[in-house]
Motif scaffolding. Structure first.
Motif, PDB file in Angstrom:
ATOM      1  N   ALA A 162       0.841  -1.325   0.100  1.00 29.04           N
ATOM      2  CA  ALA A 162       0.063  -0.089   0.065  1.00 29.04           C
ATOM      3  C   ALA A 162       0.767   1.353   0.043  1.00 29.04           C
ATOM      4  N   HIS A 163       2.103   1.238   0.647  1.00 34.48           N
ATOM      5  CA  HIS A 163       2.874   2.446   0.720  1.00 34.48           C
ATOM      6  C   HIS A 163       3.371   2.587  -0.538  1.00 34.48           C
ATOM      7  N   ILE A 164       3.825   1.581  -1.272  1.00 36.41           N
ATOM      8  CA  ILE A 164       4.434   1.701  -2.636  1.00 36.41           C
ATOM      9  C   ILE A 164       3.150   2.154  -3.777  1.00 36.41           C
ATOM     10  N   ALA A 216      14.253   2.849   9.941  1.00 40.20           N
ATOM     11  CA  ALA A 216      14.561   4.262  10.085  1.00 40.20           C
ATOM     12  C   ALA A 216      13.630   5.212  10.825  1.00 40.20           C
ATOM     13  N   GLY A 217      12.638   4.981  10.702  1.00 41.04           N
ATOM     14  CA  GLY A 217      11.567   5.988  11.487  1.00 41.04           C
ATOM     15  C   GLY A 217      11.758   5.605  13.085  1.00 41.04           C
ATOM     16  N   GLU A 218      12.060   4.475  13.456  1.00 41.67           N
ATOM     17  CA  GLU A 218      12.180   4.040  14.869  1.00 41.67           C
ATOM     18  C   GLU A 218      13.287   4.801  15.373  1.00 41.67           C
ATOM     19  N   CYS A 219      14.309   4.916  14.515  1.00 47.21           N
ATOM     20  CA  CYS A 219      15.574   5.673  14.773  1.00 47.21           C
ATOM     21  C   CYS A 219      15.297   6.964  15.107  1.00 47.21           C
ATOM     22  N   PHE A 220      14.429   7.777  14.212  1.00 46.89           N
ATOM     23  CA  PHE A 220      14.359   9.067  14.354  1.00 46.89           C
ATOM     24  C   PHE A 220      13.459   9.301  15.846  1.00 46.89           C
ATOM     25  N   ASP A 221      12.615   8.270  15.910  1.00 50.49           N
ATOM     26  CA  ASP A 221      11.646   8.188  17.136  1.00 50.49           C
ATOM     27  C   ASP A 221      12.465   8.264  18.270  1.00 50.49           C
ATOM     28  N   PRO A 232       6.047  11.946  17.092  1.00 50.18           N
ATOM     29  CA  PRO A 232       6.678  11.260  16.407  1.00 50.18           C
ATOM     30  C   PRO A 232       8.170  11.911  16.085  1.00 50.18           C
ATOM     31  N   GLY A 233       9.270  11.321  16.293  1.00 51.36           N
ATOM     32  CA  GLY A 233      10.364  11.896  16.103  1.00 51.36           C
ATOM     33  C   GLY A 233      11.033  12.574  14.881  1.00 51.36           C
ATOM     34  N   GLY A 234      10.417  12.097  13.728  1.00 47.14           N
ATOM     35  CA  GLY A 234      10.954  12.393  12.279  1.00 47.14           C
ATOM     36  C   GLY A 234      10.643  13.715  12.175  1.00 47.14           C
ATOM     37  N   PRO A 235       9.313  14.171  12.201  1.00 45.12           N
ATOM     38  CA  PRO A 235       9.025  15.578  11.750  1.00 45.12           C
ATOM     39  C   PRO A 235       9.737  16.424  12.858  1.00 45.12           C
ATOM     40  N   ILE A 236       9.872  16.315  14.064  1.00 43.13           N
ATOM     41  CA  ILE A 236      10.586  17.225  15.039  1.00 43.13           C
ATOM     42  C   ILE A 236      12.069  17.323  14.801  1.00 43.13           C
ATOM     43  N   GLY A 326       6.420   5.159   2.686  1.00 43.00           N
ATOM     44  CA  GLY A 326       6.444   5.088   4.269  1.00 43.00           C
ATOM     45  C   GLY A 326       6.521   6.492   4.877  1.00 43.00           C
ATOM     46  N   GLY A 327       6.237   6.687   6.156  1.00 43.65           N
ATOM     47  CA  GLY A 327       6.235   7.985   6.939  1.00 43.65           C
ATOM     48  C   GLY A 327       7.726   8.764   6.586  1.00 43.65           C
ATOM     49  N   VAL A 328       8.652   8.146   6.690  1.00 41.40           N
ATOM     50  CA  VAL A 328      10.102   8.709   6.547  1.00 41.40           C
ATOM     51  C   VAL A 328      10.142   9.719   5.161  1.00 41.40           C
ATOM     52  N   ALA A 329       9.522   8.978   4.125  1.00 40.17           N
ATOM     53  CA  ALA A 329       9.500   9.511   2.800  1.00 40.17           C
ATOM     54  C   ALA A 329       8.944  10.881   2.808  1.00 40.17           C
ATOM     55  N   ALA A 330       8.302  11.480   3.944  1.00 38.64           N
ATOM     56  CA  ALA A 330       7.780  12.720   4.278  1.00 38.64           C
ATOM     57  C   ALA A 330       8.877  13.616   4.406  1.00 38.64           C
ATOM     58  N   ASN A 331       9.950  13.026   4.782  1.00 37.12           N
ATOM     59  CA  ASN A 331      11.182  14.045   5.241  1.00 37.12           C
ATOM     60  C   ASN A 331      11.689  14.907   4.035  1.00 37.12           C
ATOM     61  N   LYS A 332      11.742  16.101   4.172  1.00 38.54           N
ATOM     62  CA  LYS A 332      11.968  16.958   3.158  1.00 38.54           C
ATOM     63  C   LYS A 332      13.400  16.762   2.393  1.00 38.54           C
ATOM     64  N   THR A 360       2.935   9.058   5.241  1.00 39.45           N
ATOM     65  CA  THR A 360       2.677   8.310   6.638  1.00 39.45           C
ATOM     66  C   THR A 360       1.155   7.617   6.649  1.00 39.45           C
ATOM     67  N   ASP A 361       0.984   6.615   7.387  1.00 32.97           N
ATOM     68  CA  ASP A 361      -0.264   5.814   7.309  1.00 32.97           C
ATOM     69  C   ASP A 361      -1.627   6.424   7.104  1.00 32.97           C
ATOM     70  N   ASN A 362      -2.250   5.973   6.032  1.00 33.00           N
ATOM     71  CA  ASN A 362      -3.529   6.477   5.626  1.00 33.00           C
ATOM     72  C   ASN A 362      -4.375   5.384   5.000  1.00 33.00           C
TER      73      ASN A 362
HETATM   74  O1  KG4 Z   1       4.434   4.714   7.722  1.00 34.61           O
HETATM   75  P1  KG4 Z   1       4.123   5.458   8.917  1.00 34.61           P
HETATM   76  O2  KG4 Z   1       3.144   6.573   9.106  1.00 34.61           O
HETATM   77  O3  KG4 Z   1       3.829   4.159  10.204  1.00 34.61           O
HETATM   78  C1  KG4 Z   1       4.330   2.909  10.055  1.00 34.61           C
HETATM   79  O4  KG4 Z   1       4.007   2.111   9.081  1.00 34.61           O
HETATM   80  O5  KG4 Z   1       5.467   2.869  10.794  1.00 34.61           O
HETATM   81  O6  KG4 Z   1       5.712   5.992   9.581  1.00 34.61           O
HETATM   82  C2  KG4 Z   1       5.601   6.696  10.709  1.00 34.61           C
HETATM   83  C3  KG4 Z   1       7.280   7.091  10.996  1.00 34.61           C
HETATM   84  C4  KG4 Z   1       7.636   7.415  12.404  1.00 34.61           C
HETATM   85  O7  KG4 Z   1       8.738   7.015  12.864  1.00 34.61           O
HETATM   86  C5  KG4 Z   1       7.658   8.800  12.237  1.00 34.61           C
HETATM   87  O8  KG4 Z   1       8.751   9.605  13.007  1.00 34.61           O
HETATM   88  C6  KG4 Z   1       8.116   9.101  10.636  1.00 34.61           C
HETATM   89  O9  KG4 Z   1       7.712   7.946  10.109  1.00 34.61           O
HETATM   90  N1  KG4 Z   1       8.292  10.295   9.961  1.00 34.61           N
HETATM   91  C7  KG4 Z   1       9.311  11.010   9.725  1.00 34.61           C
HETATM   92  C8  KG4 Z   1       8.868  12.280   9.316  1.00 34.61           C
HETATM   93  N2  KG4 Z   1       7.368  12.066   9.163  1.00 34.61           N
HETATM   94  C9  KG4 Z   1       7.109  10.874   9.683  1.00 34.61           C
HETATM   95  N3  KG4 Z   1      10.555  10.820   9.643  1.00 34.61           N
HETATM   96  C10 KG4 Z   1      11.576  11.688   9.099  1.00 34.61           C
HETATM   97  N4  KG4 Z   1      10.804  12.861   8.639  1.00 34.61           N
HETATM   98  C11 KG4 Z   1       9.720  13.293   8.640  1.00 34.61           C
HETATM   99  N5  KG4 Z   1       9.411  14.426   7.951  1.00 34.61           N
END
Ligand code: KG4
Ligand code: ZN
Length: 394
Positions: A162-164, A216-221, A232-236, A326-332, A360-362
């Motif tokens: 779904a993410h793809i 990767a997202g877990e690492c940001f969190d 969540p850590g990524g956007p912050i 995936g959520g991290v793909a939102a990273n600019k 991010t999940d939707n």
């Molecule tokens: O895909 P997702 O919504 O949920 C899962 O399937 O896991 O991804 C959530 C993850 C979180 O770890 C969050 O910190 C990260 O995506 N995330 C970001 C950004 N926005 C969300 N990581 C880096 N930069 C962002 N802008």
């Protein structure tokens, strides 16, 4: 009976901490208009922020609380919510059995059925894995209850796919990949997954590599939590990094960046951040710049590894398309740097990255993946749907 040309799909996504429901209406043949009728997401960020991460049982409780509300909103926005005094003719015993572990949901859904008519929906797409098991179960049981009550089939959806697949949505238009666009390389970077795989055609997957520990997202969190930045850590982290005066003052490792495989490892990065933070604690208190510099370095370290391995795979497998999700793909910065690198080493590759809100999940991504399965005739009976928390690509 006249054959229907379109299919209306209601999708449900509860694999982690977002409750998502979307409704789409799309042609059964590849040609024709693809319509997003609604896409509602109820985020649980406030609930989990206090703990710096997602607690599955708490997330499950929140999904139970949100689902009927989100369903009503999605149907209303799609103009498919119609009141009817007459109750849907349910066998209450079966409904109670389906939702025997979700008593609150049973009560709210029963009340929903007593108010509203069966909507004009042809199938229900549901994420059945991979994800957090208790969360997946609420969504799956909810999908079963709707399928049973409305007497329509269910389509199970793999969350990674779904993410793809949402990469093919361009505003309200679905631009499908053609034979010439394959092989496609897919990079999934989320809170639960970090994976590189090849798509040799629709439905033909080959996993190249994945994370050996943290995603990767877990690492940001987790690193955001060490720095006291919230969840969540990524956007912050990304926001803090923007304000750093010197992005390279702190040096963190780039784990596995030079290995020949396509695997990742991010847990060492978290440990390196922790040690540096503890060492610099007296300075951190006085100097706000430290957190910004550290955030910039965390972000760059993750990006360097992701970009290098993706570029290696793209070149080695001579891919025609790159899709990121995936959520991290939102990273600019990740979006910018991955485009820059691939454009440089393989200028002809088509690069698809969904708009940040769709990374991010939707529910919409679940609906699109479900739609492709529906077109292949992949519909199931509600009794046959099972949760697969570790569902693999196949
Ligand atoms: O895909 P997702 O919504 O949920 C899962 O399937 O896991 O991804 C959530 C993850 C979180 O770890 C969050 O910190 C990260 O995506 N995330 C970001 C950004 N926005 C969300 N990581 C880096 N930069 C962002 N802008
Ligand atoms: Zn996800």
């Amino acid at each position: 009976m006249k054959q229907k040309k379109d299919i209306t799909i209601l999708s449900i996504e509860t694999s982690c901490d977002d409750t998502g429901i979307a409704i789409i209406k799309a042609p059964l043949k590849p040609r024709g208009n693809f319509n997003v009728l609604s896409n509602i997401i109820s985020s649980q960020i406030d609930v989990h922020a206090e703990y710096g991460g997602v607690y599955p049982m708490m997330a499950k409780r929140e999904h139970q609380r949100n689902l009927v509300f989100v369903l009503e909103k999605a149907l209303k926005q799609a103009k498919l919510l119609e009141r009817e005094a007459k109750k849907i003719n349910n066998d209450e015993e079966t409904l109670r059995e389906i939702l025997s572990r979700e008593d609150n949901l049973y009560k709210t859904l029963s009340s929903f059925f007593s108010k509203y008519k069966k909507p004009d929906i042809d199938a229900i797409a549901i994420t059945n894995g991979p994800g957090l098991e208790p969360c997946l179960w609420v969504g799956v049981n909810f999908a079963k209850a709707l399928s049973y009550s409305w007497n329509i089939p269910v389509i199970s959806v793999n969350h990674i796919k779904a993410h793809i697949f949402i990469n093919m949505l361009d505003d309200q238009k679905l631009t499908e990949l053609k034979t010439k666009d394959f092989p496609a390389l897919c990079l999934i970077v989320s809170g639960g997954h970090t994976q590189l795989f090849l798509m040799k055609g629709l439905g033909k997957y080959q996993v190249l590599g994945e994370t050996r520990d943290d995603a990767a997202g877990e690492c940001f969190d987790k690193t955001a939590r060490i720095l006291g930045l919230g969840y969540p850590g990524g956007p912050i982290i990304s926001k803090e990094a923007e304000g750093a005066k010197n992005k390279f003052k702190i040096q963190l490792p780039r784990p596995m960046i030079n290995t020949k495989d396509y695997d990742f490892s991010f847990s060492g990065l978290k440990t390196a951040v922790l040690y540096d933070y503890l060492k610099e604690k007296p300075r951190v208190k006085k100097d706000k710049e430290y957190v910004k510099e550290m955030a910039a370095q965390i972000q760059q370290s993750v990006i360097d590894v992701l970009v290098k391995k993706t570029a290696n795979a793209a070149q080695n497998f001579k891919v025609k398309t790159l899709m990121v999700g995936g959520g991290v793909a939102a990273n600019k910065e990740l979006r910018r740097q991955i485009r820059e690198k691939i454009n440089k080493v393989m200028p002809k590759v088509k690069i698809l990255i969904p708009p940040p809100k769709n990374c991010t999940d939707n529910g919409l991504m679940t609906a699109i993946a479900g739609y492709f399965r529906a077109r292949q005739g992949k519909k199931e009976k509600w009794r046959d749907i099972e949760v697969k928390a570790n569902l693999k690509l196949q």
